[in-house]
Design an enzyme around this catalytic site. Structure first.
Site, short mmCIF file in Angstrom:
data_model
loop_
_atom_site.label_atom_id
_atom_site.label_comp_id
_atom_site.label_asym_id
_atom_site.label_seq_id
_atom_site.Cartn_x
_atom_site.Cartn_y
_atom_site.Cartn_z
N HIS A 88 38.49 0.87 39.59
CA HIS A 88 36.90 1.02 40.10
C HIS A 88 36.25 2.26 39.69
O HIS A 88 36.77 3.23 39.67
CB HIS A 88 37.01 0.92 41.56
CG HIS A 88 35.45 0.83 42.29
ND1 HIS A 88 34.78 -0.15 42.01
CD2 HIS A 88 34.76 2.10 42.59
CE1 HIS A 88 33.61 0.11 42.45
NE2 HIS A 88 33.40 1.54 42.95
N ASP A 167 30.83 -4.99 54.89
CA ASP A 167 30.34 -4.19 53.88
C ASP A 167 29.18 -4.64 53.33
O ASP A 167 28.29 -3.93 52.80
CB ASP A 167 31.71 -3.74 52.99
CG ASP A 167 31.09 -3.02 52.03
OD1 ASP A 167 30.71 -1.86 51.84
OD2 ASP A 167 30.80 -3.58 50.66
N ARG A 174 22.14 0.02 53.98
CA ARG A 174 21.99 1.57 53.75
C ARG A 174 21.00 1.68 52.33
O ARG A 174 20.33 2.71 52.16
CB ARG A 174 23.57 1.96 52.98
CG ARG A 174 24.39 2.11 54.14
CD ARG A 174 25.67 2.38 53.74
NE ARG A 174 26.05 3.56 52.96
CZ ARG A 174 26.90 3.49 51.85
NH1 ARG A 174 27.77 2.47 51.65
NH2 ARG A 174 26.92 4.39 50.99
N SER A 189 33.20 1.68 51.87
CA SER A 189 32.58 0.62 51.24
C SER A 189 33.32 0.24 50.02
O SER A 189 33.83 -1.00 49.91
CB SER A 189 31.25 1.07 50.62
OG SER A 189 30.60 -0.06 49.91
N LYS A 193 36.49 -3.08 50.03
CA LYS A 193 36.39 -4.28 48.85
C LYS A 193 37.65 -4.34 48.17
O LYS A 193 38.26 -5.35 47.88
CB LYS A 193 35.15 -4.21 47.96
CG LYS A 193 33.96 -4.49 48.79
CD LYS A 193 32.76 -4.48 48.04
CE LYS A 193 32.33 -2.98 47.76
NZ LYS A 193 30.95 -2.87 47.32
#
Lengths: 430, 430
Positions: A88, A167, A174, A189, A193
């Site tokens: 990620h 989320d 947000r 967050s 995931k």
């Protein structure tokens, strides 16, 4: 008063407002209540701001993450014949690394289940880039993901609605309430995931610099440390690399232009920084999956990573041999002087690409497959006055003006004798 | 991105989140946008939490107050033949002071336009108390308010929807989002309504102690100083008295029981502390309105304040001669020992009264006219073991249990030789 529906929410918000640590029960209650609608958007917005300003302890972040995972389904890849590893990135300009990386790691015998979100703002999105390939589709069922991981070894697709719905709802909230810049909320967050996605190993590419969300190494290290701890606590082998994002990656930012650059890397060429980062992340993913006996550089050289790429694109309806789309209009910016390109600012390039139509301001916006920007030199390279320095691509020529404004002041040409390149790989956290 | 509707709100929220001062234009925009619905509830909730945690400068509070006033209409009493003065209390237990005060000040030649809200929680509401009088109605049109001020000299009624609608909306939002305890938001809420109401002079009764919102003198002084500055900047002659609310006022808390105690004061009797505070506030109101030549004690003694009371109740449909409602059930609590009542806690008494049915938990709740609590001694008084110390009143006997729980630990009977009474009037800010 205790029977009043909003009352418990007010108590939990008040605890965080007053700087107290939330109990496990309070966190479970507020995240579950928000998912079900019993905690209202305005209550969660106040809570998110209190978290942004007062922070959360390591224990609170872990529990908050667990509560978001528990709000939805978890995928399970234990039936696969290979280990899994995912990567990620916190988002950067010209960050096409997933495109060569996923097939490369799969070619090394480790399955890559990359479930992605859409890009918003100047950093672009992996799914947007891949959608410039004719026929390719981002939406897969969970069964299709599992089947493709077994048959091809790599999947890059849209994350389904079933993963961490709390989320998904909180992320959208947000975005409109000024509560994005919170390390506890960012870390929970991302990790909710990725943990729900079911990967066995995870490598985090935490970007630092003008084009990144974290502009200082200290902030990036805190985010990385927080996420690594969350992953490890959840049984996911997790490491993070802090990498430079003051300069954009490679020579392209956009959609089809980045796919083309990724193909260059898979073909054994491509810009040196893109190759370096792809290999560094691949090695971490392989190590995390217990396959550090394989050298990914070999799989780039022997063409097997390209073979997986073609299979991966085909499996999702794309035609890997089709010509990539090009923009209707281009405009060239020439070097203002002869010398060395001593600075190329990632944020300036990212904004220019976004304004050319490669990114979206709102999630319902459509991106242009051909839009983007190509630069013909990287910091440290010699440039010649009057020769092309940038080529801007867009379908809508009225976009050139604001893109050129974004580039203004975003690069320097000067005396190269004092130039020292910033290292791409800054630090490893794991 | 600049054209995106939510984007400016995110910028303004972000400025306050990051501890920056908001510009006049930002404040005007966000308050107006919230009133019109262009700024969403969740955005204002995040903003309110950022204000609660990061505060506002004196200039920001003044502008925020002005923006809330500008969201609605302003009343104008300049056509009256007398000056105007109003009083606002931050809320206390047994605080019936408005009832004798408004007719007393009117009897001294100064008109009192008191536009009130409904009580919520343990401190009770002035309108709820007056509604225990048969026939009396709280709703008046602006024209009726003006006419009654001219003919009678005093009005206590519900504030119309036209005054500071931004505050009305924000007040309800703060109630459910944990953003009530913020001095800038409390001060601007109170003062926007009082300035829009159009009074020429204003006296603030800022309560300090267990039964009050502000539990320390320092907090109360900060709130008082902030509100006095707001009033004076807006051209309203404003002073504040910090008064004790660790002990409840008088000998009653509830609705009809407090009306009865107010009638005792208007008749020249009543508990000494209620008389003392009524006269102190009356003198400040008269001084603010330029009428410090009149001694309000004379107007209590000569019955003219009671005459105005009767006219004021009649003008709003009430029958000042009708018997006041009583509760269906009573229960007596006796003194546990002989000695001196050395402590009577305002919060304990307030909660007991509220649980007996005198107050509401939600704004749609109905209060009981006869419910409340009467105590038969004040701190410093001698009590005798087995003699009545409290009488609890309610229509619903199942409420006695939780009311008695609230009283537990809320009073002490002991040796009175070391007892020194706390002063009622703590400090003057003006």
């Amino acid at each position: 008063m205790a029977a009043e529906p909003g009352h418990d929410a007010v108590e939990v918000i008040g605890a965080k407002r007053d700087g107290r640590e939330l109990s496990d029960a309070q966190i479970d209650w507020v995240v579950d209540g928000y998912t079900r609608g019993a905690v209202a958007d305005e209550q969660m917005a106040a809570m998110a701001m209190a978290i942004t300003l007062n922070g959360m302890s390591r224990r609170e972040i872990a529990r908050w993450t667990a509560a978001m995972i528990a709000s939805g389904e978890r995928m399970d890849f234990s039936s696969l014949s290979r280990p899994t590893a995912d990567k990620h990135s916190t988002g950067g300009v010209g960050d096409k690394i997933t495109l060569p990386l996923a097939p490369l790691v799969a070619a090394c015998g480790v399955a890559v289940p990359q479930l992605s979100g859409r890009g918003l703002g100047h950093t672009g999105g992996t799914l947007d880039k891949l959608e410039s390939i004719p026929g390719w589709r981002a939406a897969l069922s969970n069964e299709e993901v599992l089947a493709q991981l077994e048959s091809v070894g790599a999947v890059v697709c849209a994350a389904g609605d079933g993963l961490a719905p709390a989320d998904k709802k909180l992320y959208a909230l947000r975005d409109v309430t000024g509560t994005v810049p919170s390390i506890p909320l960012i870390a929970s967050s991302i990790m909710s995931k990725k943990i729900a996605e079911g990967t066995g190993a995870l490598v985090l590419d935490v970007k630092v610099g003008t084009g990144a969300f974290m502009t200082t190494v200290d902030e990036a290290r805190e985010l990385a440390t927080t996420m690594v701890a969350l992953g490890q606590d959840a049984g996911v082998t997790t490491v993070a690399l802090l990498t430079d994002m003051s300069t954009p990656l490679g020579l392209t930012a956009g959609n089809a232009v980045e796919v083309q650059e990724s193909l260059d890397v898979l073909a054994g060429g491509g810009p040196a920084d893109v190759v370096e980062l792809t290999l560094a992340l691949a090695r971490e993913m392989l190590a995390g999956a217990g396959r550090d006996d394989v050298d990914p550089a070999d799989r780039l050289a022997d063409g097997s990573a390209m073979d997986v790429w073609r299979a991966m694109i085909c499996a999702q309806g794309g035609d890997p041999s089709a010509a990539l789309p090009t923009a209707r209009e281009t405009q060239v910016v020439v070097a203002p002087a002869s010398g060395t390109l001593t600075r190329l600012d990632a944020l300036a390039v990212g904004l220019a690409s976004w304004r050319l139509g490669a990114g979206r301001a709102r999630k319902e916006d459509v991106v242009q497959a051909g839009a983007g920007i190509v630069w013909h030199a990287r910091p440290g390279d010699a440039v010649q006055e009057g020769e092309p320095l940038f080529t801007l691509h867009t379908d809508e020529p009225e976009r050139f003006g604001r893109a050129l404004e974004a580039l203004e002041g975003g690069y320097d040409v000067g005396d190269g004798s004092a130039y020292t390149p910033a290292p791409l790989l800054i630090e490893r956290v794991g």
